[in-house]
Design a protein around this motif. Structure first.
Motif, PDB file in Angstrom:
ATOM      1  N   LEU A  34     -21.755 -36.423 -16.028  1.00 23.71           N
ATOM      2  CA  LEU A  34     -22.525 -37.654 -16.206  1.00 23.71           C
ATOM      3  C   LEU A  34     -23.792 -37.429 -17.022  1.00 23.71           C
ATOM      4  O   LEU A  34     -24.071 -38.167 -17.972  1.00 23.71           O
ATOM      5  CB  LEU A  34     -22.915 -38.230 -14.838  1.00 23.71           C
ATOM      6  CG  LEU A  34     -21.848 -38.968 -14.024  1.00 23.71           C
ATOM      7  CD1 LEU A  34     -22.399 -39.311 -12.650  1.00 23.71           C
ATOM      8  CD2 LEU A  34     -21.383 -40.228 -14.739  1.00 23.71           C
TER       9      LEU A  34
ATOM     10  N   GLY B  12     -26.876 -45.359 -11.012  1.00 25.82           N
ATOM     11  CA  GLY B  12     -26.236 -45.081 -12.298  1.00 25.82           C
ATOM     12  C   GLY B  12     -27.062 -45.604 -13.455  1.00 25.82           C
ATOM     13  O   GLY B  12     -27.201 -44.947 -14.489  1.00 25.82           O
TER      14      GLY B  12
ATOM     15  N   ASN C  28     -21.878 -39.358  -7.040  1.00 26.49           N
ATOM     16  CA  ASN C  28     -23.143 -39.594  -7.731  1.00 26.49           C
ATOM     17  C   ASN C  28     -24.223 -40.031  -6.738  1.00 26.49           C
ATOM     18  O   ASN C  28     -25.370 -39.591  -6.817  1.00 26.49           O
ATOM     19  CB  ASN C  28     -22.955 -40.656  -8.811  1.00 26.49           C
ATOM     20  CG  ASN C  28     -24.236 -40.919  -9.578  1.00 26.49           C
ATOM     21  OD1 ASN C  28     -24.882 -39.998 -10.066  1.00 26.49           O
ATOM     22  ND2 ASN C  28     -24.617 -42.180  -9.692  1.00 26.49           N
TER      23      ASN C  28
END
Length: 233
Positions: free
Chosen positions: A183, A124, A211
């Motif tokens: 995202l 992330g 993700n």
């Protein structure tokens, strides 16, 4: 009076525990991650449940090299390292990980579970760099209403749309495409997605899991991805 295995683990002093954890990690690497994990799990427990500074420092020391190896295997590591140092990425990974698990009051029972969460945290962080790169090449677009499958159109955004179309082509799973779109194309954080799209995703952990999956797909296509994004060879 008998003593349980858990009680015995809890009584090991931190210095010894850190050494045992490091040995356990070496054993797992040599045996293709099939070794034991009780000392590593105990170190995670002390850092996340007992929340002592000493345990947290020991955890970072034991797992920093693991995070470093993930950083260098990420398809966007070269661009990320132009923006910041690997040591800062490692430190930020542990910091984000700490705040995420603290808020959720997690207690990992296996090492693979803890490592998946830690790696998703690093991914992330690194993909924030990719998001920034994409924003520099295409003006940010309005977020569609939750559940809307149509891609937004903006003036002079053909280059950014082309990049997004190429990246989307690597993601055959519809939910992974949706997470990637929210995202990285719309610039939302996982918690923002849960607020805006609560009927699509049950919790933040689902976003992290999807993700992780999509990042792994992109990693397997790293050479093509570098070409699509215009990264220097």
């Amino acid at each position: 009076m008998s003593i349980t295995i858990d009680e015995a683990l809890h009584q090991i002093n931190l210095t010894t525990l850190a050494k045992l954890c490091t040995h356990e990690l070496h054993q797992r690497r040599r045996s293709d991650e099939s070794g034991g994990d009780r000392y590593c799990v105990e170190l995670f427990r002390r850092a996340l449940v007992e929340q002592t500074d000493e345990a947290w420092s020991a955890l970072q020391q034991c797992f920093s090299e693991t995070v470093r190896s993930w950083l260098w295997s990420h398809p966007g590591h070269d661009v990320a390292l132009l923006r910041d140092s690997e040591e800062n990425y490692i430190a930020q990974t542990f910091s984000r990980f700490w705040y995420a698990v603290r808020d959720q009051q997690f207690e990992f029972t296996t090492l693979p579970a803890a490592l998946r969460y830690l790696r998703a945290t690093l991914n992330g962080l690194l993909m924030d760099t990719l998001r920034s790169h994409l924003r520099g090449r295409a003006r940010e677009v309005p977020l569609p209403e939750p559940g809307c499958s149509e891609e937004p159109e903006t003036e002079n955004a053909s280059d950014g749309q082309s990049i997004w179309d190429d990246i989307r082509g690597f993601l055959p799973d519809e939910r992974e495409r949706r997470v990637a779109y929210l995202l990285y194309h719309c610039g939302l954080k996982p918690r923002d997605i849960i607020v805006r799209c609560s009927h699509e995703f049950k919790d933040v952990q689902e976003i992290y899991r999807l993700n992780h999956n999509l990042v792994e797909r992109l990693r397997r296509n790293r050479d093509h991805l570098r070409h699509v994004l215009g990264f220097a060879e």
